[in-house]
Design an enzyme around this catalytic site. Structure first.
Site, PDB file in Angstrom:
ATOM      1  N   LEU A  96     115.647  17.936  43.296  1.00 48.98           N
ATOM      2  CA  LEU A  96     114.499  17.547  42.489  1.00 48.98           C
ATOM      3  C   LEU A  96     114.936  17.636  41.035  1.00 48.98           C
ATOM      4  O   LEU A  96     115.628  18.582  40.650  1.00 48.98           O
ATOM      5  CB  LEU A  96     113.288  18.467  42.723  1.00 48.98           C
ATOM      6  CG  LEU A  96     112.525  18.332  44.034  1.00 48.98           C
ATOM      7  CD1 LEU A  96     111.413  19.379  44.093  1.00 48.98           C
ATOM      8  CD2 LEU A  96     111.942  16.943  44.211  1.00 48.98           C
ATOM      9  N   ASP A  97     114.512  16.667  40.225  1.00 45.71           N
ATOM     10  CA  ASP A  97     114.831  16.717  38.806  1.00 45.71           C
ATOM     11  C   ASP A  97     114.274  18.001  38.193  1.00 45.71           C
ATOM     12  O   ASP A  97     113.247  18.527  38.642  1.00 45.71           O
ATOM     13  CB  ASP A  97     114.229  15.518  38.071  1.00 45.71           C
ATOM     14  CG  ASP A  97     114.840  14.200  38.517  1.00 45.71           C
ATOM     15  OD1 ASP A  97     115.944  14.220  39.075  1.00 45.71           O
ATOM     16  OD2 ASP A  97     114.187  13.163  38.303  1.00 45.71           O
ATOM     17  N   ARG A  98     114.931  18.461  37.146  1.00 47.26           N
ATOM     18  CA  ARG A  98     114.504  19.697  36.487  1.00 47.26           C
ATOM     19  C   ARG A  98     113.011  19.698  36.115  1.00 47.26           C
ATOM     20  O   ARG A  98     112.320  20.685  36.375  1.00 47.26           O
ATOM     21  CB  ARG A  98     115.353  19.933  35.249  1.00 47.26           C
ATOM     22  CG  ARG A  98     114.976  21.168  34.470  1.00 47.26           C
ATOM     23  CD  ARG A  98     115.907  21.389  33.286  1.00 47.26           C
ATOM     24  NE  ARG A  98     115.614  22.633  32.610  1.00 47.26           N
ATOM     25  CZ  ARG A  98     116.393  23.170  31.680  1.00 47.26           C
ATOM     26  NH1 ARG A  98     117.503  22.562  31.313  1.00 47.26           N
ATOM     27  NH2 ARG A  98     116.063  24.298  31.105  1.00 47.26           N
TER      28      ARG A  98
ATOM     29  N   HIS B  31     116.491   9.782  39.524  1.00 52.14           N
ATOM     30  CA  HIS B  31     115.323   9.450  38.704  1.00 52.14           C
ATOM     31  C   HIS B  31     114.626   8.183  39.210  1.00 52.14           C
ATOM     32  O   HIS B  31     114.016   7.455  38.432  1.00 52.14           O
ATOM     33  CB  HIS B  31     115.709   9.252  37.227  1.00 52.14           C
ATOM     34  CG  HIS B  31     116.278  10.466  36.573  1.00 52.14           C
ATOM     35  ND1 HIS B  31     116.893  10.426  35.336  1.00 52.14           N
ATOM     36  CD2 HIS B  31     116.338  11.755  36.979  1.00 52.14           C
ATOM     37  CE1 HIS B  31     117.294  11.639  35.006  1.00 52.14           C
ATOM     38  NE2 HIS B  31     116.975  12.454  35.993  1.00 52.14           N
TER      39      HIS B  31
END
Length: 257
Positions: free
Chosen positions: A55-57, A160
């Site tokens: 998961l993106d930050r 993303h």
């Protein structure tokens, strides 16, 4: 530091709620960082954990880790083979379409090579507008500001992907510093107390790699997004933490080895 919210755990895997702003693990792009989800979870449960997806930050929500390298390999394969069902909630600018399939090819950005050197790869995301709101304020050049609550189902796993697809379609996610619009991001941060990327992984479902059952996990939103949903009149769309584990009729991957 608050303990992580564990959504599901057995002897083979563990799923938790990842807070927004926390990196999953160390990487070349994380210089100077000292807090990571993987290490925090390992210390909390006293076991070594193996990442199988990302998961993106700035994204919050459900993420699963394996508790052995064998299970990690099986789960990673399930993710790469698109055998995992994923759903996200996002707050976007504008009135999004009722339903749409976004299939713009995306370059696999890794932050290390120039974009021109990276080929565009097929990417597909299904979106559905769950609700929308019109605020009587001028945020941009219009006298009113429209925003939508969107459910996104990524059918591929590009970096993303949801953020880039929604921005390309003209509905950038609020709080997205790279693909969004700063004036709307500031409005939500300053006026609506929502200074984060408004994207959350709320649902994950997959066949258990060892036990003969399917694991379906739903993850509640954090306090920031929950308060925002109440403020915008979207409380009826708030997910709750839940776990469903219906049995499978076919043997698991590990049972067939």
């Amino acid at each position: 530091m608050l303990p992580l919210r564990i959504l599901y755990q057995d002897e083979h895997l563990v799923a938790v709620h990842k807070p927004s702003g926390l990196l999953v693990h160390r990487s070349a792009l994380a210089r100077g960082e000292t807090q990571f989800l993987l290490q925090q979870l390992r210390d909390q449960i006293g076991k070594r954990v193996y990442p199988v997806h990302r998961l993106d930050r700035p994204t919050s929500g459900v993420i699963v880790f394996a508790l052995s390298s064998t299970v990690a390999g099986l789960l990673s394969e399930a993710f790469s083979e698109r055998q995992v069902e994923k759903r996200y909630l996002a707050v976007v600018r504008g009135k999004a379409p009722d339903e749409a399939r976004l299939d713009y090819p995306l370059r696999e950005e890794d932050g290390l090579r120039p974009k021109a050197e990276m080929p565009a790869m097929p990417a597909m995301t299904d979106i559905r507008r769950l609700d929308s709101v019109e605020l009587p304020v001028q945020v941009d050049r219009y006298p009113v500001a429209r925003y939508s609550l969107v459910e996104a189902r990524p059918l591929t796993g590009r970096r993303h992907q949801i953020r880039r697809h929604l921005s390309r379609r003209g509905y950038p996610i609020i709080g997205d510093a790279k693909h969004g619009k700063s004036v709307h991001n500031r409005f939500f941060a300053d006026q609506l107390n929502a200074p984060r990327l408004l994207l959350a992984a709320t649902h994950l479902a997959f066949d258990h790699p060892v036990l003969a059952k399917r694991v379906a996990l739903t993850c509640a939103l954090d306090d920031t997004m929950t308060a925002l949903f109440h403020h915008l009149g979207w409380a009826g769309h708030l997910p709750l933490d839940s776990v469903r584990t219906p049995p499978l009729t076919a043997p698991s991957a590990l049972q067939m080895l």
